[in-house]
Design a protein around this motif. Sequence first.
Motif, PDB file in Angstrom:
ATOM      1  N   ASP A  46      18.136  -0.685 -19.350  1.00  0.00           N
ATOM      2  CA  ASP A  46      18.385   0.717 -19.065  1.00  0.00           C
ATOM      3  C   ASP A  46      17.278   1.237 -18.151  1.00  0.00           C
ATOM      4  OD1 ASP A  46      19.193   3.337 -19.145  1.00  0.00           O
ATOM      5  OD2 ASP A  46      18.341   3.710 -21.128  1.00  0.00           O
ATOM      6  N   PRO A  47      17.616   1.821 -16.987  1.00  0.00           N
ATOM      7  CA  PRO A  47      16.572   2.292 -16.068  1.00  0.00           C
ATOM      8  C   PRO A  47      15.700   3.403 -16.657  1.00  0.00           C
ATOM      9  CG  PRO A  47      18.761   2.881 -15.259  1.00  0.00           C
ATOM     10  CD  PRO A  47      18.949   2.016 -16.457  1.00  0.00           C
ATOM     11  N   GLN A  48      16.262   4.246 -17.526  1.00  0.00           N
ATOM     12  CA  GLN A  48      15.469   5.310 -18.150  1.00  0.00           C
ATOM     13  C   GLN A  48      14.415   4.718 -19.083  1.00  0.00           C
ATOM     14  OE1 GLN A  48      15.703   8.441 -17.244  1.00  0.00           O
ATOM     15  NE2 GLN A  48      17.406   8.004 -15.893  1.00  0.00           N
ATOM     16  N   ALA A  49      14.797   3.707 -19.850  1.00  0.00           N
ATOM     17  CA  ALA A  49      13.847   3.076 -20.758  1.00  0.00           C
ATOM     18  C   ALA A  49      12.744   2.376 -19.977  1.00  0.00           C
ATOM     19  CB  ALA A  49      14.566   2.087 -21.670  1.00  0.00           C
ATOM     20  N   THR A  50      13.095   1.741 -18.874  1.00  0.00           N
ATOM     21  CA  THR A  50      12.109   1.069 -18.035  1.00  0.00           C
ATOM     22  C   THR A  50      11.140   2.083 -17.434  1.00  0.00           C
ATOM     23  OG1 THR A  50      13.708  -0.653 -17.515  1.00  0.00           O
ATOM     24  CG2 THR A  50      11.815  -0.473 -16.064  1.00  0.00           C
ATOM     25  N   ALA A  51      11.664   3.199 -16.932  1.00  0.00           N
ATOM     26  CA  ALA A  51      10.808   4.234 -16.345  1.00  0.00           C
ATOM     27  C   ALA A  51       9.858   4.821 -17.389  1.00  0.00           C
ATOM     28  CB  ALA A  51      11.667   5.337 -15.734  1.00  0.00           C
ATOM     29  N   ARG A  54       7.075   2.302 -18.124  1.00  0.00           N
ATOM     30  CA  ARG A  54       6.083   2.266 -17.030  1.00  0.00           C
ATOM     31  C   ARG A  54       5.155   3.471 -17.075  1.00  0.00           C
ATOM     32  NH1 ARG A  54       9.990   0.332 -12.191  1.00  0.00           N
ATOM     33  NH2 ARG A  54      10.044  -1.846 -12.761  1.00  0.00           N
ATOM     34  N   GLU A  55       5.719   4.640 -17.330  1.00  0.00           N
ATOM     35  CA  GLU A  55       4.902   5.858 -17.410  1.00  0.00           C
ATOM     36  C   GLU A  55       3.920   5.778 -18.578  1.00  0.00           C
ATOM     37  OE1 GLU A  55       4.456   8.197 -15.379  1.00  0.00           O
ATOM     38  OE2 GLU A  55       6.286   8.635 -14.289  1.00  0.00           O
ATOM     39  N   ALA A  56       4.361   5.228 -19.695  1.00  0.00           N
ATOM     40  CA  ALA A  56       3.482   5.106 -20.861  1.00  0.00           C
ATOM     41  C   ALA A  56       2.343   4.124 -20.578  1.00  0.00           C
ATOM     42  CB  ALA A  56       4.284   4.665 -22.080  1.00  0.00           C
ATOM     43  N   GLU A  57       2.647   3.012 -19.929  1.00  0.00           N
ATOM     44  CA  GLU A  57       1.598   2.050 -19.563  1.00  0.00           C
ATOM     45  C   GLU A  57       0.612   2.673 -18.578  1.00  0.00           C
ATOM     46  OE1 GLU A  57       3.855  -1.222 -18.080  1.00  0.00           O
ATOM     47  OE2 GLU A  57       4.338  -1.968 -20.085  1.00  0.00           O
ATOM     48  N   ARG A  58       1.138   3.422 -17.626  1.00  0.00           N
ATOM     49  CA  ARG A  58       0.281   4.092 -16.632  1.00  0.00           C
ATOM     50  C   ARG A  58      -0.615   5.123 -17.307  1.00  0.00           C
ATOM     51  NH1 ARG A  58       1.703   8.826 -13.255  1.00  0.00           N
ATOM     52  NH2 ARG A  58       0.217   8.907 -11.551  1.00  0.00           N
ATOM     53  N   HIS A 103       7.956   9.780 -12.572  1.00  0.00           N
ATOM     54  CA  HIS A 103       9.381   9.973 -12.788  1.00  0.00           C
ATOM     55  C   HIS A 103       9.649  11.437 -13.114  1.00  0.00           C
ATOM     56  CE1 HIS A 103      13.399   9.479 -14.476  1.00  0.00           C
ATOM     57  NE2 HIS A 103      13.427   8.351 -13.784  1.00  0.00           N
ATOM     58  N   GLU A 104      10.575  12.024 -12.398  1.00  0.00           N
ATOM     59  CA  GLU A 104      10.917  13.431 -12.603  1.00  0.00           C
ATOM     60  C   GLU A 104      11.614  13.624 -13.950  1.00  0.00           C
ATOM     61  OE1 GLU A 104      13.649  16.597 -10.255  1.00  0.00           O
ATOM     62  OE2 GLU A 104      12.445  15.220  -9.057  1.00  0.00           O
ATOM     63  N   GLY A 105      11.320  14.721 -14.616  1.00  0.00           N
ATOM     64  CA  GLY A 105      11.957  15.030 -15.890  1.00  0.00           C
ATOM     65  C   GLY A 105      11.176  14.555 -17.105  1.00  0.00           C
ATOM     66  N   LEU A 106      10.048  13.937 -16.896  1.00  0.00           N
ATOM     67  CA  LEU A 106       9.237  13.446 -18.009  1.00  0.00           C
ATOM     68  C   LEU A 106       8.388  14.580 -18.549  1.00  0.00           C
ATOM     69  CD1 LEU A 106       8.523  10.458 -19.167  1.00  0.00           C
ATOM     70  CD2 LEU A 106       6.351  10.954 -18.117  1.00  0.00           C
ATOM     71  N   ARG A 107       8.215  14.623 -19.845  1.00  0.00           N
ATOM     72  CA  ARG A 107       7.321  15.611 -20.440  1.00  0.00           C
ATOM     73  C   ARG A 107       6.515  14.949 -21.545  1.00  0.00           C
ATOM     74  NH1 ARG A 107       9.172  17.803 -25.225  1.00  0.00           N
ATOM     75  NH2 ARG A 107      11.296  17.221 -25.746  1.00  0.00           N
ATOM     76  N   ALA A 108       5.370  15.551 -21.858  1.00  0.00           N
ATOM     77  CA  ALA A 108       4.457  14.981 -22.848  1.00  0.00           C
ATOM     78  C   ALA A 108       4.137  16.015 -23.914  1.00  0.00           C
ATOM     79  CB  ALA A 108       3.176  14.518 -22.176  1.00  0.00           C
ATOM     80  N   GLU A 109       3.947  15.523 -25.136  1.00  0.00           N
ATOM     81  CA  GLU A 109       3.579  16.370 -26.257  1.00  0.00           C
ATOM     82  C   GLU A 109       2.430  15.704 -27.001  1.00  0.00           C
ATOM     83  OE1 GLU A 109       6.323  17.361 -29.626  1.00  0.00           O
ATOM     84  OE2 GLU A 109       7.366  18.369 -27.984  1.00  0.00           O
ATOM     85  N   VAL A 110       1.316  16.424 -27.141  1.00  0.00           N
ATOM     86  CA  VAL A 110       0.160  15.891 -27.857  1.00  0.00           C
ATOM     87  C   VAL A 110       0.322  16.239 -29.322  1.00  0.00           C
ATOM     88  CG1 VAL A 110      -2.338  15.934 -28.088  1.00  0.00           C
ATOM     89  CG2 VAL A 110      -1.291  16.094 -25.827  1.00  0.00           C
ATOM     90  N   ASP A 135      16.804  11.459 -23.688  1.00  0.00           N
ATOM     91  CA  ASP A 135      16.898  11.278 -25.136  1.00  0.00           C
ATOM     92  C   ASP A 135      15.983  10.173 -25.657  1.00  0.00           C
ATOM     93  OD1 ASP A 135      18.311   9.290 -23.876  1.00  0.00           O
ATOM     94  OD2 ASP A 135      19.820   9.127 -25.448  1.00  0.00           O
ATOM     95  N   ARG A 136      15.088   9.679 -24.823  1.00  0.00           N
ATOM     96  CA  ARG A 136      14.184   8.599 -25.221  1.00  0.00           C
ATOM     97  C   ARG A 136      12.763   9.131 -25.372  1.00  0.00           C
ATOM     98  NH1 ARG A 136      18.093   7.020 -22.282  1.00  0.00           N
ATOM     99  NH2 ARG A 136      19.109   5.019 -22.555  1.00  0.00           N
ATOM    100  N   ARG A 137      11.992   8.446 -26.206  1.00  0.00           N
ATOM    101  CA  ARG A 137      10.591   8.833 -26.371  1.00  0.00           C
ATOM    102  C   ARG A 137       9.757   7.595 -26.657  1.00  0.00           C
ATOM    103  NH1 ARG A 137      10.576  11.941 -32.149  1.00  0.00           N
ATOM    104  NH2 ARG A 137      11.185  10.148 -33.380  1.00  0.00           N
ATOM    105  N   LEU A 138       8.488   7.703 -26.289  1.00  0.00           N
ATOM    106  CA  LEU A 138       7.547   6.610 -26.468  1.00  0.00           C
ATOM    107  C   LEU A 138       6.179   7.226 -26.739  1.00  0.00           C
ATOM    108  CD1 LEU A 138       7.943   3.551 -26.297  1.00  0.00           C
ATOM    109  CD2 LEU A 138       7.226   3.655 -23.947  1.00  0.00           C
TER     110      LEU A 138
END
Length: 152
Positions: A46-51, A54-58, A103-110, A135-138
Amino acid sequence: MMRAVPRCGDRALGWARRRGFTLLELLIVVSLMAVVAGTLSLAVRDPQATALEREAERLAALLESARVESRASGVGVRWVPTEQGFRFVGLPDGLALPTHWLHEGLRAEVYGAGGLTLGPDPLIGAQRVTLFLEDRRLTVATDGLQAFAIVP
């Protein structure tokens, strides 16, 4: 000399054996199809899961970079999510780390705070941030001693 005459039932049975497949041949074909189907399901991600991964690793790499810089310079550094991306507060002026998501549309919550404290102390306490993409989170977290990493 008498010739053995094949009986009608024997001839029909021999013909059917030559025309069909053995159970072993069918099992081999089914197992090969299962291996191919499994390989394809792993190859087509799934491209969303891959994106998101990658963002989490970055983010984990960026947080560790800022943490090392904070300890080296002796200055307190915080990571704060913003509406456009994120920012590092307290880093020296000469060090410019990225401030946006790839990636556009990504958001973060501490979890439990408005930002992450990255130093200058070697022990920073357990912290985590959750990234959301549709609908995915990491989650990226540390226990305070180890490096930031993706957690299940």
